[in-house]
Write a protein that holds these residues in place. Structure first.
Motif, PDB file in Angstrom:
ATOM      1  N   SER A  24      11.428  43.283 -33.623  1.00  0.00           N
ATOM      2  CA  SER A  24      11.433  42.616 -34.529  1.00  0.00           C
ATOM      3  C   SER A  24      12.480  43.236 -35.737  1.00  0.00           C
ATOM      4  N   ASP A  25      12.963  44.306 -35.573  1.00  0.00           N
ATOM      5  CA  ASP A  25      13.773  44.920 -36.591  1.00  0.00           C
ATOM      6  C   ASP A  25      15.194  44.452 -36.392  1.00  0.00           C
ATOM      7  N   ASP A  26      15.512  43.551 -35.390  1.00  0.00           N
ATOM      8  CA  ASP A  26      16.596  42.838 -35.180  1.00  0.00           C
ATOM      9  C   ASP A  26      16.466  41.596 -35.515  1.00  0.00           C
ATOM     10  N   LYS A  27      16.352  41.299 -36.867  1.00  0.00           N
ATOM     11  CA  LYS A  27      15.852  40.150 -37.862  1.00  0.00           C
ATOM     12  C   LYS A  27      16.429  38.939 -37.369  1.00  0.00           C
ATOM     13  N   ALA A  28      17.617  38.814 -37.100  1.00  0.00           N
ATOM     14  CA  ALA A  28      18.527  37.564 -36.722  1.00  0.00           C
ATOM     15  C   ALA A  28      18.081  37.135 -35.466  1.00  0.00           C
ATOM     16  N   ALA A  29      17.811  37.716 -34.405  1.00  0.00           N
ATOM     17  CA  ALA A  29      17.367  37.418 -33.122  1.00  0.00           C
ATOM     18  C   ALA A  29      15.840  37.019 -32.940  1.00  0.00           C
ATOM     19  N   TRP A  30      15.307  37.923 -33.846  1.00  0.00           N
ATOM     20  CA  TRP A  30      13.888  37.579 -33.913  1.00  0.00           C
ATOM     21  C   TRP A  30      13.389  36.322 -34.586  1.00  0.00           C
ATOM     22  N   ARG A  31      14.226  36.020 -35.584  1.00  0.00           N
ATOM     23  CA  ARG A  31      14.030  34.865 -36.120  1.00  0.00           C
ATOM     24  C   ARG A  31      14.052  33.630 -35.543  1.00  0.00           C
ATOM     25  N   ASP A  32      15.243  33.875 -34.579  1.00  0.00           N
ATOM     26  CA  ASP A  32      15.839  32.762 -33.640  1.00  0.00           C
ATOM     27  C   ASP A  32      14.928  32.673 -32.817  1.00  0.00           C
ATOM     28  N   LEU A  33      14.169  33.670 -32.172  1.00  0.00           N
ATOM     29  CA  LEU A  33      13.348  33.582 -30.981  1.00  0.00           C
ATOM     30  C   LEU A  33      12.040  32.860 -31.585  1.00  0.00           C
ATOM     31  N   GLU A  34      11.528  33.227 -32.703  1.00  0.00           N
ATOM     32  CA  GLU A  34      10.323  32.391 -33.453  1.00  0.00           C
ATOM     33  C   GLU A  34      10.722  30.990 -33.588  1.00  0.00           C
ATOM     34  N   VAL A  35      11.704  30.560 -33.959  1.00  0.00           N
ATOM     35  CA  VAL A  35      12.130  29.230 -34.273  1.00  0.00           C
ATOM     36  C   VAL A  35      12.391  28.309 -32.871  1.00  0.00           C
ATOM     37  N   TRP A  36      12.992  28.883 -32.158  1.00  0.00           N
ATOM     38  CA  TRP A  36      13.034  28.483 -30.641  1.00  0.00           C
ATOM     39  C   TRP A  36      12.144  28.872 -29.453  1.00  0.00           C
ATOM     40  N   LYS A  37      11.026  29.349 -30.078  1.00  0.00           N
ATOM     41  CA  LYS A  37       9.990  29.917 -28.945  1.00  0.00           C
ATOM     42  C   LYS A  37       9.889  28.958 -27.833  1.00  0.00           C
ATOM     43  N   SER A  38       9.412  27.743 -28.253  1.00  0.00           N
ATOM     44  CA  SER A  38       8.940  26.672 -27.085  1.00  0.00           C
ATOM     45  C   SER A  38      10.242  26.469 -26.037  1.00  0.00           C
ATOM     46  N   SER A  39      11.324  26.154 -26.614  1.00  0.00           N
ATOM     47  CA  SER A  39      12.403  25.782 -26.077  1.00  0.00           C
ATOM     48  C   SER A  39      12.744  27.020 -24.866  1.00  0.00           C
ATOM     49  N   ILE A  40      12.641  28.234 -25.458  1.00  0.00           N
ATOM     50  CA  ILE A  40      12.999  29.381 -24.616  1.00  0.00           C
ATOM     51  C   ILE A  40      11.911  29.769 -23.611  1.00  0.00           C
ATOM     52  N   GLN A  41      10.572  29.519 -23.899  1.00  0.00           N
ATOM     53  CA  GLN A  41       9.778  29.529 -22.976  1.00  0.00           C
ATOM     54  C   GLN A  41       9.970  28.554 -21.638  1.00  0.00           C
ATOM     55  N   GLU A  42       9.996  27.556 -22.418  1.00  0.00           N
ATOM     56  CA  GLU A  42      10.168  26.335 -21.370  1.00  0.00           C
ATOM     57  C   GLU A  42      11.655  26.659 -20.291  1.00  0.00           C
ATOM     58  N   TYR A  43      12.734  27.162 -20.786  1.00  0.00           N
ATOM     59  CA  TYR A  43      13.812  27.536 -20.170  1.00  0.00           C
ATOM     60  C   TYR A  43      13.409  28.529 -19.138  1.00  0.00           C
ATOM     61  N   PHE A  44      12.860  29.760 -19.465  1.00  0.00           N
ATOM     62  CA  PHE A  44      12.375  30.774 -18.448  1.00  0.00           C
ATOM     63  C   PHE A  44      11.451  30.346 -17.468  1.00  0.00           C
ATOM     64  N   GLY A  45      10.529  29.148 -18.118  1.00  0.00           N
ATOM     65  CA  GLY A  45       9.384  28.796 -17.230  1.00  0.00           C
ATOM     66  C   GLY A  45      10.206  28.061 -15.879  1.00  0.00           C
ATOM     67  N   LYS A  46      11.070  27.382 -16.163  1.00  0.00           N
ATOM     68  CA  LYS A  46      11.594  26.516 -15.069  1.00  0.00           C
ATOM     69  C   LYS A  46      12.394  27.424 -14.058  1.00  0.00           C
ATOM     70  N   ILE A  47      12.487  28.860 -14.383  1.00  0.00           N
ATOM     71  CA  ILE A  47      12.855  29.804 -13.243  1.00  0.00           C
ATOM     72  C   ILE A  47      11.915  30.828 -12.795  1.00  0.00           C
TER      73      ILE A  47
END
Length: 199
Positions: A24-47
Motif C-alpha cells: 500500500s505504500d506504493d501509492k500509485a500502484a495500490w490506487r490503480d489496483l483498487e480501481v481495477w480490482k475486478s478486471s485484474i481478478q478476472e484476468y488472473f482468474g482466466k489463467i
C-alpha cells in the motif's frame, strides 16, 4: 478497458503482481489496483491464478491454487516452491514472532530491525555459544535468502559494522507463515535446536 494502442489501463499492476507483492505504500500502484480490482481478478482468474488482497496488512499478491492430483490437463506452475534450509526457516519464524509482538504493542505499521536485533532473537534458540557464533558468522546467508523472496528489505547499510544494517520486515511474511504454521514450525525448530545442542 483498453488504451488506443490496445494495452489495458491496468497492465502495469498485473506486471507488478507477477514480479511480487504490491504494498500500500506504493501509492500509485495500490490506487490503480483498487480501481481495477475486478478486471485484474478476472484476468488472473482466466489463467487459474487468484488475486489475494490483505487490506489490514496493506499488501496484495497472486496465488496459484494447488490442483487436485486427479485433475486432467493440470496447469504448469507459475510460481515454484522454494525450500528453505533450517537457518533460513528459523530466521523466518523469529521475524514472524517479532512482527506479532510488534503488532500487539501497536508501535506503528512497519517493523525495522538491525542485524544486532536479529542476533538477539536467535539467542533464544541457541544456548551454546559455539552454535550461536557459527550462525552469526553465516547470518548473511539466511538474510539474503529472505531478501530474495521479499520477506526482508535492506533499508540502511553499514559497510563498517554489519550489526548496524537495518531491515524492514515485510508483512508478506504473515501470508507465508500464519499463526497455526508459526506454532507448528516453532515446536519443530525447538526440537531440532535441542538435538543440535545435545550432540
Amino acid at each position: 478497458m483498453e488504451t488506443a494502442i490496445g494495452r489495458s489501463l491496468y497492465a502495469h499492476v498485473i506486471i507488478k503482481l507477477l514480479q511480487g507483492p504490491i504494498y500500500s505504500d506504493d501509492k500509485a500502484a495500490w490506487r490503480d489496483l483498487e480501481v481495477w480490482k475486478s478486471s485484474i481478478q478476472e484476468y488472473f482468474g482466466k489463467i487459474g491464478i487468484d488475486l489475494v488482497i490483505s487490506e489490514a496488512d496493506g499488501f496484495a499478491r497472486i496465488v496459484q491454487p494447488k490442483e487436485a492430483e486427479d485433475e486432467e490437463n493440470p496447469l504448469p506452475r507459475l510460481m515454484r516452491k522454494q525450500t528453505l534450509n533450517y537457518e533460513t526457516t528459523l530466521l523466518c519464524v523469529i521475524l514472524r514472532q517479532m512482527l506479532e509482538e510488534f503488532d500487539i504493542k501497536s508501535e506503528g505499521t512497519k517493523l525495522f530491525l538491525t542485524q544486532k536485533d536479529i542476533k538477539e532473537g536467535i539467542e533464544l534458540f541457541y544456548k551454546e555459544q559455539t552454535n550461536k557464533s557459527k550462525l552469526w558468522k553465516e547470518l548473511s546467508r539466511p538474510i539474503n535468502s529472505l531478501m530474495n523472496i521479499g520477506v526482508l528489505k535492506l533499508t540502511r547499510e553499514d559497510t563498517v559494522n554489519k550489526d548496524n544494517n537495518q531491515y524492514e520486515v515485510k508483512r508478506i511474511i504473515k501470508a507465508l507463515v500464519d499463526n497455526e504454521k508459526l506454532e507448528e514450525i516453532k515446536l519443530k525448530l525447538e526440537a531440532h535446536a535441542n538435538t543440535i545442542q545435545s550432540e
